[in-house]
Design a protein around this motif. Structure first.
Motif, PDB file in Angstrom:
ATOM      1  N   PRO A  42      12.546  16.262  29.036  1.00 30.89           N
ATOM      2  CA  PRO A  42      12.862  14.993  29.517  1.00 30.89           C
ATOM      3  C   PRO A  42      12.766  14.204  28.413  1.00 30.89           C
ATOM      4  O   PRO A  42      13.816  13.051  28.949  1.00 30.89           O
ATOM      5  CB  PRO A  42      11.751  15.486  30.766  1.00 30.89           C
ATOM      6  N   ALA A  43      12.415  14.443  27.911  1.00 34.62           N
ATOM      7  CA  ALA A  43      12.441  13.631  26.285  1.00 34.62           C
ATOM      8  C   ALA A  43      14.626  13.478  26.074  1.00 34.62           C
ATOM      9  O   ALA A  43      14.441  12.287  25.874  1.00 34.62           O
ATOM     10  CB  ALA A  43      11.713  13.759  24.892  1.00 34.62           C
ATOM     11  N   SER A  44      14.661  14.488  25.880  1.00 33.89           N
ATOM     12  CA  SER A  44      16.300  14.230  25.702  1.00 33.89           C
ATOM     13  C   SER A  44      17.340  13.374  26.747  1.00 33.89           C
ATOM     14  O   SER A  44      18.363  13.132  26.473  1.00 33.89           O
ATOM     15  CB  SER A  44      16.402  15.716  25.799  1.00 33.89           C
ATOM     16  N   TRP A  45      16.982  13.869  27.924  1.00 35.12           N
ATOM     17  CA  TRP A  45      17.985  12.717  28.719  1.00 35.12           C
ATOM     18  C   TRP A  45      16.805  11.990  29.468  1.00 35.12           C
ATOM     19  O   TRP A  45      17.760  10.521  30.057  1.00 35.12           O
ATOM     20  CB  TRP A  45      18.343  14.239  29.954  1.00 35.12           C
ATOM     21  N   ALA A  46      15.873  11.912  30.254  1.00 39.47           N
ATOM     22  CA  ALA A  46      14.999  10.939  30.385  1.00 39.47           C
ATOM     23  C   ALA A  46      15.348   9.377  30.740  1.00 39.47           C
ATOM     24  O   ALA A  46      15.268   8.605  30.890  1.00 39.47           O
ATOM     25  CB  ALA A  46      13.154  11.256  31.325  1.00 39.47           C
ATOM     26  N   PRO A  47      15.169   8.927  29.028  1.00 36.76           N
ATOM     27  CA  PRO A  47      15.088   7.719  28.726  1.00 36.76           C
ATOM     28  C   PRO A  47      16.270   7.007  29.120  1.00 36.76           C
ATOM     29  O   PRO A  47      16.888   6.064  29.336  1.00 36.76           O
ATOM     30  CB  PRO A  47      15.245   8.083  27.367  1.00 36.76           C
ATOM     31  N   LEU A  48      17.560   8.114  28.973  1.00 35.71           N
ATOM     32  CA  LEU A  48      18.834   7.509  29.458  1.00 35.71           C
ATOM     33  C   LEU A  48      19.282   7.487  31.004  1.00 35.71           C
ATOM     34  O   LEU A  48      20.359   7.147  31.692  1.00 35.71           O
ATOM     35  CB  LEU A  48      20.292   8.897  29.153  1.00 35.71           C
ATOM     36  N   VAL A  49      18.524   7.527  31.755  1.00 36.81           N
ATOM     37  CA  VAL A  49      18.321   7.404  32.872  1.00 36.81           C
ATOM     38  C   VAL A  49      19.144   6.328  34.002  1.00 36.81           C
ATOM     39  O   VAL A  49      18.003   5.216  33.783  1.00 36.81           O
ATOM     40  CB  VAL A  49      17.819   8.314  34.121  1.00 36.81           C
ATOM     41  N   GLN A  50      20.114   5.560  34.342  1.00 38.70           N
ATOM     42  CA  GLN A  50      20.280   4.332  34.758  1.00 38.70           C
ATOM     43  C   GLN A  50      20.860   5.147  36.187  1.00 38.70           C
ATOM     44  O   GLN A  50      21.740   5.637  36.895  1.00 38.70           O
ATOM     45  CB  GLN A  50      21.604   4.035  34.172  1.00 38.70           C
ATOM     46  N   TYR A  51      20.691   3.798  37.267  1.00 35.49           N
ATOM     47  CA  TYR A  51      21.116   3.828  38.463  1.00 35.49           C
ATOM     48  C   TYR A  51      22.226   2.816  38.789  1.00 35.49           C
ATOM     49  O   TYR A  51      21.845   1.668  38.324  1.00 35.49           O
ATOM     50  CB  TYR A  51      20.055   3.668  39.420  1.00 35.49           C
ATOM     51  N   ASP A  52      22.788   3.196  39.930  1.00 34.00           N
ATOM     52  CA  ASP A  52      24.171   1.953  40.157  1.00 34.00           C
ATOM     53  C   ASP A  52      24.200   2.106  41.227  1.00 34.00           C
ATOM     54  O   ASP A  52      24.107   2.880  42.257  1.00 34.00           O
ATOM     55  CB  ASP A  52      25.390   2.698  39.497  1.00 34.00           C
ATOM     56  N   ALA A  53      23.987   1.121  41.749  1.00 34.86           N
ATOM     57  CA  ALA A  53      24.112   0.803  43.876  1.00 34.86           C
ATOM     58  C   ALA A  53      25.492   1.034  44.268  1.00 34.86           C
ATOM     59  O   ALA A  53      25.623   1.048  45.287  1.00 34.86           O
ATOM     60  CB  ALA A  53      23.246  -0.852  43.796  1.00 34.86           C
ATOM     61  N   THR A  54      25.923   0.978  43.240  1.00 26.65           N
ATOM     62  CA  THR A  54      27.733   0.876  43.733  1.00 26.65           C
ATOM     63  C   THR A  54      28.344   2.622  44.086  1.00 26.65           C
ATOM     64  O   THR A  54      29.196   2.577  45.545  1.00 26.65           O
ATOM     65  CB  THR A  54      29.007   0.385  43.554  1.00 26.65           C
ATOM     66  N   SER A  55      27.369   3.111  43.057  1.00 22.73           N
ATOM     67  CA  SER A  55      27.863   4.051  42.962  1.00 22.73           C
ATOM     68  C   SER A  55      27.155   5.593  42.259  1.00 22.73           C
ATOM     69  O   SER A  55      26.430   5.075  41.646  1.00 22.73           O
ATOM     70  CB  SER A  55      30.149   4.598  42.320  1.00 22.73           C
ATOM     71  N   ARG A  56      27.891   7.207  42.565  1.00 17.22           N
ATOM     72  CA  ARG A  56      26.632   8.070  41.612  1.00 17.22           C
ATOM     73  C   ARG A  56      26.724   7.373  39.862  1.00 17.22           C
ATOM     74  O   ARG A  56      28.083   6.645  39.233  1.00 17.22           O
ATOM     75  CB  ARG A  56      27.037   9.402  41.706  1.00 17.22           C
ATOM     76  N   TRP A  57      25.512   7.272  39.352  1.00 18.39           N
ATOM     77  CA  TRP A  57      25.721   7.149  37.847  1.00 18.39           C
ATOM     78  C   TRP A  57      26.041   8.792  37.151  1.00 18.39           C
ATOM     79  O   TRP A  57      25.518   9.631  37.437  1.00 18.39           O
ATOM     80  CB  TRP A  57      24.761   6.211  37.513  1.00 18.39           C
ATOM     81  N   TYR A  58      26.816   8.402  36.200  1.00 18.89           N
ATOM     82  CA  TYR A  58      26.918   9.848  35.075  1.00 18.89           C
ATOM     83  C   TYR A  58      27.015   9.441  33.628  1.00 18.89           C
ATOM     84  O   TYR A  58      27.349   8.436  33.133  1.00 18.89           O
ATOM     85  CB  TYR A  58      27.790  10.490  35.856  1.00 18.89           C
TER      86      TYR A  58
END
Length: 169
Positions: free
Chosen positions: A42-58
Motif C-alpha cells: 500500500p505504500a506504493s499506491w495509497a498516498p496517490l488515491v484521490q476521490y472525485d465527486a463527479t466521476s470515478r478517479w483513475y
C-alpha cells in the motif's frame, strides 16, 4: 579537427553493458500475482488515491512490457457503466471497500482482497453500491486501448469470457 568527444563504439554491440530486459508476466496466474504484489504494497499506491465527486478517479500506476496497472477510486454510487475491454484481458483487485460486479443474472459483491480475472470479450459493469468509498487495482494485458460501452441488457445476458474469481484469505 580535434574534438573533446570521442565515440568509443556502438554500445548495442556490447550486450553485457545493456540493462537486463524487464520481467514480463506471461501467464494469467503471473498477472494475478503482479496485481497481488502491488496490492500488498500500500505504500506504493495509497498516498496517490484521490476521490472525485463527479466521476470515478483513475491513475495509471505502472506500465511494463505489454501491460498497464491502473488505480481507481469509487465513491458510493459511482459505476463504470456496462463495458468491455477490447482485445485486453484483465485482473480486477479490490483494495479497499467493496464493489458490485454485474455480468449475467446475479450480481457479485467483491470485498477487499477479491480478484476477478477476465478475457477479451468479457462485458461487465462495476458499481460501488456500498456506503463507503472503494479503491481497486486493474491490470490490463495488453494495455487498455479501448473500452467499448454496452447497454445494460448485454450485462444481464452475461458473457462467458470470465476466467474465474480468486479471493485472498
Amino acid at each position: 579537427m580535434n574534438s573533446d568527444v570521442q565515440i568509443a563504439g556502438d554500445p548495442l554491440a556490447v550486450p553485457h553493458l545493456l540493462p537486463p530486459a524487464p520481467a514480463h508476466p506471461a501467464t494469467v496466474a503471473e498477472f494475478a500475482g503482479l496485481a497481488r504484489a502491488v496490492a500488498d504494497d500500500p505504500a506504493s499506491w495509497a498516498p496517490l488515491v484521490q476521490y472525485d465527486a463527479t466521476s470515478r478517479w483513475y491513475h495509471r500506476l505502472r506500465t511494463g512490457p505489454g501491460y498497464e496497472v491502473w488505480l481507481l477510486s469509487w465513491l458510493p454510487g459511482q459505476g463504470s457503466g456496462a463495458h468491455g475491454h477490447g482485445p485486453s484481458s484483465g485482473v480486477l483487485t479490490v483494495l479497499r471497500g467493496e464493489l458490485t460486479e454485474r455480468s449475467g443474472s446475479a450480481p457479485r459483491v467483491l470485498g477487499s482482497g477479491a480478484q476477478r480475472v477476465f478475457a477479451p470479450g468479457y462485458v461487465h459493469e462495476v458499481v460501488n453500491d456500498a456506503l463507503v468509498p472503494a479503491v481497486s487495482l486493474h491490470v490490463y494485458f495488453p494495455g487498455l486501448t479501448e473500452m467499448p460501452m454496452h447497454d445494460a441488457g448485454t450485462v444481464r445476458a452475461g458473457t462467458r469470457a470470465c476466467l474465474g474469481t480468486a479471493v485472498a484469505g
